[in-house]
Design an enzyme around this catalytic site. Structure first.
Site, PDB file in Angstrom:
ATOM      1  N   GLU A 298       0.200   4.147   1.898  1.00  0.00           N
ATOM      2  CA  GLU A 298      -0.735   3.025   2.072  1.00  0.00           C
ATOM      3  C   GLU A 298      -0.540   2.336   3.403  1.00  0.00           C
ATOM      4  O   GLU A 298      -1.497   1.940   4.068  1.00  0.00           O
ATOM      5  CB  GLU A 298      -0.554   2.012   0.935  1.00  0.00           C
ATOM      6  CG  GLU A 298      -1.624   0.929   0.884  1.00  0.00           C
ATOM      7  CD  GLU A 298      -1.389  -0.257   1.826  1.00  0.00           C
ATOM      8  OE1 GLU A 298      -2.336  -1.022   2.079  1.00  0.00           O
ATOM      9  OE2 GLU A 298      -0.243  -0.411   2.322  1.00  0.00           O
TER      10      GLU A 298
ATOM     11  N   HIS B 147       0.910   0.416  -4.511  1.00  0.00           N
ATOM     12  CA  HIS B 147       1.423   1.536  -3.716  1.00  0.00           C
ATOM     13  C   HIS B 147       2.944   1.591  -3.731  1.00  0.00           C
ATOM     14  O   HIS B 147       3.621   0.561  -3.753  1.00  0.00           O
ATOM     15  CB  HIS B 147       0.860   1.540  -2.290  1.00  0.00           C
ATOM     16  CG  HIS B 147       1.261   0.396  -1.411  1.00  0.00           C
ATOM     17  ND1 HIS B 147       2.441   0.391  -0.711  1.00  0.00           N
ATOM     18  CD2 HIS B 147       0.636  -0.766  -1.093  1.00  0.00           C
ATOM     19  CE1 HIS B 147       2.525  -0.725   0.010  1.00  0.00           C
ATOM     20  NE2 HIS B 147       1.438  -1.456  -0.209  1.00  0.00           N
TER      21      HIS B 147
ATOM     22  N   HIS C 234       6.390  -6.993   5.616  1.00  0.00           N
ATOM     23  CA  HIS C 234       6.819  -6.010   6.619  1.00  0.00           C
ATOM     24  C   HIS C 234       8.074  -6.457   7.381  1.00  0.00           C
ATOM     25  O   HIS C 234       8.252  -6.096   8.549  1.00  0.00           O
ATOM     26  CB  HIS C 234       5.699  -5.736   7.641  1.00  0.00           C
ATOM     27  CG  HIS C 234       4.471  -5.139   7.037  1.00  0.00           C
ATOM     28  ND1 HIS C 234       3.387  -4.750   7.793  1.00  0.00           N
ATOM     29  CD2 HIS C 234       4.147  -4.850   5.756  1.00  0.00           C
ATOM     30  CE1 HIS C 234       2.447  -4.263   7.004  1.00  0.00           C
ATOM     31  NE2 HIS C 234       2.882  -4.315   5.755  1.00  0.00           N
TER      32      HIS C 234
END
Lengths: 21, 427
Positions: free
Chosen positions: B292, B246, B390
Site C-alpha cells: 500500500e 494493509h 511514517h
C-alpha cells in the site's frame, strides 16, 4: 440474484435493519 | 439483538482487547514490514497461519509484484555555519548519493512558487523545502514531487520538511515519484525543527553547507501477496462485503498505527462474527493488502484480478487512518445506499457512534469506488495520526485497546449487517 430488485420500499428495508437492534 | 451481541462481545465480553493483544504480539514479533522485505514475507506467513488457526474459511494468498527499495545507511551533516548533525529519512524510491556523498550550498524555499521564482539560485545546490503543514492532502505534494521540481531547476539533492502536524525532532518518510524526463536526485525528509532552523538562517543571509550521504538502492520488483480470509455467505456466497487494512508498513517504527490497527480490527470483525456463530447471507471477505505504501500496489493488482466480478461486490471497507476514538463512517455511494447506511449506523447507538459522513476514502478501495461500488472508511479522531505517521514513533505505544474495541465493534456491526441484508446496496 437479489440485486437491486427495488421491489421493497425504504420502510421495508428500515424494518429489516431494525431487526438487528 | 445481533448488533448488541456484537458490541457486547467486542467491548465488554471475551473479545475485548483481543485486536490490541493480537497486534502487539504481531508487531513485537515481526517488527516493521517494508514492501520487498523479509519482514513482510514473515508477516504474511504469520497472518496466513493465524487466520487458519482462527478457523476462517478460504484462507489463501494472492500473488502480487511489489517494489523493493532499501534505504541503506544515510546521514546528513551541516558544515556551515556550524557543524550539526541533521536527522534524515530517505524517501521511498530515492536514488542514493555517490559513496563520498554530496556536499553543496543550501537554498531554502517555502513553496514550489518560490523555488520557481528563485530558479537561477538553485543550480548546483541542495534545495531545502520548509513548506508549512496545511493538511496531509495539500502538503504531501512536496514529499511526492519535491525532488523532481528541484531537479528541474538544476539542484543536486532535496531535503524536505516532514509532512507532520507536530514534531519532537522526528523525520517522517514516505513514497516519492520521479519523472522519466527529469534527472533523478537524492531526496530525504528532515525534521520540522531543522527545516525551520535553516529557514531562519537563510533569512538572515547566512550561508549553509550540507554534506548528504544516502545508500539507497532500488532492486527488481519482489514477490509478495495479498492475504485473504472469509466467512462464506450462506445464501449468496458469490456476493462479497470486503473489509480491509494493509499489512505492509514503512521501515521505521513498528507500523502499529499505519496500518496495523486497521488490519487487525478488520480481522477482529470476522473473529467476532464467527465467535457469535453468525452466518451472513453474503460472504464477508478480509483482505490484508500488500504494497500500500508504494501507492496501493497490492490493491491495484487485486482490482485488476477481480473486477470482472464487480457486480458481486456489495460494499468495500478500509481502515487506514488510525484506530483512535471512532467517530463514525465515511461513505461513498448513491443517496439510496446512503439512506440505508444511515439506518445501519443507528444500530451503533449503544456505543454512541452513529454518524455517517461523506467521502469514503482509502488508497486500497478507491479503484472499486471509482467504478461505482459503495465504499466506507472508518473515521476516527485522527488529530494525532500525523504526529506518528511514517516515523519511528509509529509503535504499539500509540494504540489504545479500549478504542480498538470500539473500532472493531463499528467494523463488525456494519460489515455483518450489510452482508446479511436481503438485498445489496443500491448503486
Amino acid at each position: 440474484k437479489h440485486i437491486h430488485k427495488n421491489v421493497r420500499t425504504f420502510e421495508d428495508i428500515k424494518k429489516e435493519i431494525c431487526g438487528y437492534s | 439483538s445481533i448488533a448488541s451481541a456484537i458490541i457486547d462481545l467486542a467491548v465488554h465480553g471475551k473479545a475485548q482487547n483481543r485486536s490490541y493483544d493480537r497486534l502487539a504480539l504481531f508487531v513485537d514479533t515481526i517488527g516493521n514490514r517494508m514492501s520487498g522485505s523479509k519482514n513482510l514475507d514473515l508477516a504474511i506467513k504469520y497472518m496466513y497461519n493465524a487466520l487458519q488457526k482462527d478457523g476462517l474459511d478460504n484462507v489463501h494468498l494472492e500473488p502480487v509484484k511489489v517494489p523493493h527499495w532499501e534505504r541503506g545507511e544515510e546521514f546528513a551533516m551541516m558544515l556551515e555555519p556550524r557543524n550539526q548533525s541533521i536527522s534524515i529519512l530517505g524517501l521511498g524510491s530515492s536514488i542514493g548519493t555517490p559513496p563520498q556523498g554530496i556536499t553543496a550550498d543550501v537554498l531554502v524555499v517555502t513553496s514550489f512558487t518560490e523555488l520557481h521564482r528563485r530558479a537561477p539560485e538553485a543550480r548546483g545546490k541542495i534545495v531545502v523545502y520548509n513548506q508549512p503543514f496545511v493538511s496531509y492532502e495539500e502538503t504531501v505534494k512536496y514529499r511526492s514531487f519535491g525532488a523532481v521540481e528541484a531537479a528541474k531547476v538544476g539542484a543536486v539533492a532535496s531535503l524536505i520538511r516532514s509532512i507532520a502536524s507536530f514534531s519532537i525532532y522526528s523525520p517522517h518518510t514516505g513514497w516519492q515519484d520521479y519523472q522519466t524526463d527529469v534527472p533523478k536526485i537524492p531526496t530525504a525528509c528532515i525534521a520540522v525543527e531543522d527545516a525551520e532552523m535553516m529557514a531562519r538562517m537563510a533569512s538572515r543571509g547566512t550561508k549553509i553547507v550540507i554534506t548528504l550521504k544516502m545508500g539507497a538502492k532500488t532492486y527488481p520488483d519482489a514477490n509478495s501477496f495479498n492475504t485473504v480470509a472469509e466467512i462464506v455467505g450462506n445464501k449468496y456466497p458469490e456476493q462479497v462485503v470486503l473489509v480491509s487494512g494493509h499489512l505492509d508498513s514503512w521501515d521505521v517504527g513498528q507500523g502499529a498505527m499505519d496500518d496495523g490497527g486497521g488490519a487487525f480490527i478488520s480481522w477482529e470483525a470476522l473473529s467476532i462474527i464467527k465467535d457469535l456463530g453468525l452466518s451472513p447471507k453474503r460472504t464477508l471477505r478480509l483482505v490484508l493488502w500488500t504494497g500500500e505504501e508504494q501507492g496501493g500496489v497490492g490493491s491495484r493488482q487485486y482490482y485488476e484480478l477481480h473486477k470482472e466480478n464487480i457486480f458481486d461486490f456489495d460494499l468495500v471497507m478500509e481502515s487506514d487512518t488510525g484506530t483512535f476514538m471512532p467517530l463514525g463512517l465515511q461513505f461513498t455511494g448513491r443517496d439510496k445506499a446512503r439512506a440505508i447506511m444511515k439506518e445501519v449506523m443507528m444500530l451503533l447507538q449503544p456505543i454512541n457512534i452513529t454518524s455517517l459522513y461523506e467521502h469514503g476514502e482509502g488508497t486500497d478501495i478507491d479503484y472499486w469506488m471509482e467504478a461505482g461500488v459503495p465504499g466506507a472508511s472508518l473515521l476516527d479522531d485522527f488529530q494525532k495520526y500525523f504526529w506518528f505517521h511514517h516515523s519511528q514513533g509509529d509503535t504499539m505505544t500509540v494504540q489504545d485497546p479500549a478504542l480498538m474495541n470500539l473500532c472493531a465493534a463499528v467494523w463488525a456491526v456494519v460489515s455483518y449487517v450489510i452482508a446479511d441484508m436481503e438485498e445489496m446496496l443500491p448503486r
